[in-house]
Write a protein that holds these residues in place. Structure first.
Motif, PDB file in Angstrom:
ATOM      1  N   TRP A  10     -31.396 -26.383   5.211  1.00 11.53           N
ATOM      2  CA  TRP A  10     -29.976 -26.079   5.186  1.00 11.53           C
ATOM      3  C   TRP A  10     -29.634 -24.631   5.530  1.00 11.53           C
ATOM      4  N   PRO A  11     -30.345 -23.612   5.072  1.00  9.25           N
ATOM      5  CA  PRO A  11     -29.934 -22.217   5.323  1.00  9.25           C
ATOM      6  C   PRO A  11     -29.781 -21.867   6.803  1.00  9.25           C
ATOM      7  N   PRO A  12     -30.780 -22.138   7.680  1.00  8.03           N
ATOM      8  CA  PRO A  12     -30.570 -21.795   9.098  1.00  8.03           C
ATOM      9  C   PRO A  12     -29.462 -22.621   9.739  1.00  8.03           C
ATOM     10  N   PHE A  13     -29.313 -23.880   9.298  1.00 13.54           N
ATOM     11  CA  PHE A  13     -28.259 -24.726   9.854  1.00 13.54           C
ATOM     12  C   PHE A  13     -26.882 -24.165   9.507  1.00 13.54           C
ATOM     13  N   PHE A  14     -26.716 -23.770   8.239  1.00 14.61           N
ATOM     14  CA  PHE A  14     -25.426 -23.230   7.809  1.00 14.61           C
ATOM     15  C   PHE A  14     -25.142 -21.903   8.519  1.00 14.61           C
ATOM     16  N   MET A  15     -26.145 -21.010   8.555  1.00 16.80           N
ATOM     17  CA  MET A  15     -25.948 -19.710   9.202  1.00 16.80           C
ATOM     18  C   MET A  15     -25.674 -19.875  10.694  1.00 16.80           C
TER      19      MET A  15
END
Length: 695
Positions: free
Chosen positions: A248-253
């Motif tokens: 989730w973190p790279p997708f959200f960023m």
């Protein structure tokens, strides 16, 4: 060869005399023989027949030292007229704006090409400055672009692993090969070859490529590796197969950065006061991403890593043993460079009011790539997005390109330590944002409404590029383009002409239904050159017009065609195969009692027909300047011979077993041949031949 009798000024009298025995003389404009035309004036003498080589030599002799210097260094053209007070500020603003935009884009495109980000900066440095000196466009922004980066990744990925040193060497060698090809095409003036690729093929290809580029960058959003491929099916399969590794973190960023980039791009396009936002979008994403990583140090966000500091060193390209395997891709990249760079450069030159030679432009791009290959750059070409920003920012001359190069130079010397913590997803967002402009959905809808054939070309190129890869997609698109060109050339448009009421103008009867034709006479216009590939089609159509008589409403009803008038003004060229076919056609027509007439051939076609003996076979009196002249003469023969044949038919019926129509045809031809031989009686009391309601 003896010249035709109609070549002299008295040909009008001869033409009138040829039909005077049939009734009231017809005034016919004499068709001048091309050799006579050449002898009468210097305008069409040796100057018109001068070879391209002699013309080029004469131009070279007339060039002064400064013109020679400008030919070698096109930058001298804007340097000597540079206005420091007005131009410098605009060039500085544009150069800084695009330079700031180029730094993050260059690193992003290098990642797309499977290279270390530093090679993107190298590609945005030396080629950019060299092009500013040797290129003829003053607003074109040269450097790494998404489409070429994808092509490099696609071909080199099938030869060697992207992590090996050989991969980088081959990418640099590609730049050298592309530069050589571009220089050769520029010097040999072969830029016209690319015209055979239609705009619909280019649009379908770039749209499919944009989708593939976007999917290839999605791995930095998802947080796991995706198969490197230029085909959509393996990419989708790889994305689905690794979905359990989704982060989730790279997708959200990445999604946040992409949203910021698209919003800034939209605002910059729609609001002139916010134009700077379009160029500053990539820098904003990089700065925000770097600050976030430096502050929070998220372990799941991958970063660029260490980037070497300093300018590229001079080195000769290596890996020439792979030259053969790289050649198709080098040719393809050269084609993309011509389509993208030269097209953009010409549009920008037109907007800014100066002339641009596409061959000089190719040579400038080639020199830029050759020089760049000695300083570790991969193939560079003109960027649509950066060139648009450069133009909108007010760039006046190539100095803006030199300023961009200086900014890249500064980044290489002093700023590379700051690039270490740039998130990979931020660079991926920059690439995806850039290629969204390549998705040409509106063009597809436009083609669907205007021309289904061009839409088919668009769709075929789009689908084959997505499914079978870039090389196959381009080959299929170009193949279909050439097939359509050949089909159109081999099946040219042929129109039956009729006379517009109240005029002496003859136009296509399908386009102008009110135009009327004359019984026994067919006027045909051939809207193309006549050569070996289309002569059979033309003959078939002429036979069709002979059998299927047009709906005629003027003149006596003679029951069949006796005259075929060929309107040849659109015919720019005729070859030897067509000459022989016209001879055969004339023989066939004579056997069926049909006379050919020729109207308004151009000088080259007329000279060839005369030299080949076709004019003598048809008869010099059957060549005319205007269609109307030909129709008048033919109409006199039709009317007079029809009247005479009616008078003779009772006598003939007592001495012959021929049918009435056969007797009428024999009478018609007897009078026609008698008129041609000069044996017709000028004093025959016949009805008026050129009645006002007919002619």
């Amino acid at each position: 060869m003896e010249r035709s009798s109609f070549a002299s000024a008295s040909s009008g009298e001869l033409a009138a005399a040829a039909v005077s025995g049939l009734g009231r003389p017809v005034r016919v404009i004499p068709l001048r023989h091309p050799l006579d035309a050449a002898a009468r004036g210097p305008a069409s003498s040796s100057s018109s027949a001068r070879s391209l080589l002699s013309a080029a030599m004469e131009r070279a002799r007339s060039m002064g030292p400064w013109e020679w210097a400008e030919a070698a260094l096109p930058c001298l053209a804007w340097m000597r007229s540079y206005r420091w007070k007005e131009d410098l500020q605009a060039d500085l603003a544009a150069g800084i704006t695009v330079g700031v935009m180029l730094v993050p884009q260059a690193m992003s495109y290098a990642k797309l090409a499977g290279l270390h980000p530093i090679y993107g900066l190298y590609t945005g440095f030396v080629p950019l400055i060299v092009y500013a000196l040797f290129g003829s466009s003053r607003q074109l922004a040269v450097g790494p672009v998404a489409l070429v980066s994808l092509l490099v990744s696609n071909v080199l990925g099938g030869i060697v692993n992207s992590s090996s040193e050989l991969y980088t060497e081959l990418a640099i060698l590609l730049a050298f090969m592309v530069g050589i090809l571009e220089c050769l095409m520029g010097l040999l003036r072969l830029g016209w070859l690319i015209r055979f690729i239609s705009h619909s093929v280019i649009s379908g290809f770039t749209t499919a490529s944009a989708i593939v580029i976007g999917l290839s960058q999605i791995k930095y959003f998802l947080g796991y590796s995706v198969t490197r491929s230029s085909k959509i099916i393996p990419l989708i399969e790889s994305i689905i197969a690794g979905i359990d590794q989704f982060s989730w973190p790279p997708f959200f960023m990445g999604s946040v950065f992409l949203a910021i980039l698209l919003i800034m791009k939209k605002l910059g396009k729609t609001n002139k006061k916010l134009r700077f936002m379009r160029a500053s979008g990539p820098l904003t994403a990089v700065v925000l991403g770097t600050l976030f990583v430096k502050v929070f140090r998220p372990p799941s966000i991958s970063v660029v890593g260490e980037i070497p500091q300093g300018l590229p060193k001079f080195s000769i390209p290596r890996g020439f043993e792979h030259l053969t395997s790289l050649m198709p891709t080098a040719v393809l990249i050269t084609g993309v460079a011509i389509l993208e760079s030269v097209g953009i450069a010409k549009a920008l030159a037109a907007k800014n009011g100066y002339e641009l030679d596409s061959n000089k432009e190719l040579f400038g791009l080639g020199i830029a790539n050759i020089c760049g290959s000695f300083f570790s750059s991969y193939p560079a070409t003109g960027s649509f997005s950066r060139s648009a920003v450069n133009h909108e920012s007010g760039a006046r001359t190539g100095l803006s390109g030199i300023i961009m190069g200086i900014i890249i130079c500064g980044a290489l010397l002093f700023m590379t330590p700051l690039f270490t913590d740039i998130p990979q997803c931020a660079l991926a967002a920059i690439v995806i944002s850039a290629v969204t402009g390549l998705v040409d959905y509106d063009e597809a809808m436009f083609l669907w409404g205007i021309d289904k054939k061009d839409f088919f070309l668009w769709a075929m190129t789009f689908i084959t590029t997505l499914i079978f890869g870039i090389e196959i997609g381009v080959l299929v698109g170009v193949g279909f383009s050439l097939a359509f060109v050949i089909h159109e050339s081999a099946n040219p448009h042929i129109a039956v002409l009729g006379r517009l009421p109240g005029t002496t103008v003859y136009r296509n009867t399908l386009q102008y239904p009110e135009a009327y034709t004359y019984n026994g006479i067919v006027v045909v216009r051939i809207d193309s050159p006549i050569y070996f590939a289309n002569i059979s089609y033309i003959k078939d159509r002429l036979r069709e017009y002979e059998l299927k008589l047009p709906v005629s409403n003027r003149g006596p009803d003679v029951g069949r065609v006796y005259f075929v008038i060929l309107e040849m003004s659109p015919v720019t060229y005729i070859d030897s195969s067509a000459v022989q076919a016209l001879k055969d056609l004339n023989q066939e027509y004579k056997a069926r009692d049909i006379q050919i007439a020729i109207a308004n051939p151009n000088r080259q076609v007329h000279l060839l027909l005369s030299t080949a003996g076709i004019i003598d076979m048809i008869g010099p009196g059957w060549c005319f300047v205007r269609v109307h002249d030909a129709v008048q003469v033919c109409l006199q023969h039709v009317q007079s011979s029809s009247s005479n044949s009616i008078k003779l038919s009772p006598q003939a019926s007592g001495n012959s077993t021929d049918s009435p129509k056969a007797q009428q045809r024999h009478g018609f031809l007897k009078n026609l041949w008698r008129a041609q031989d000069g044996n017709g009686s000028a004093g025959d009391e016949t009805q008026s031949l050129l009645r006002q309601n007919l002619v």
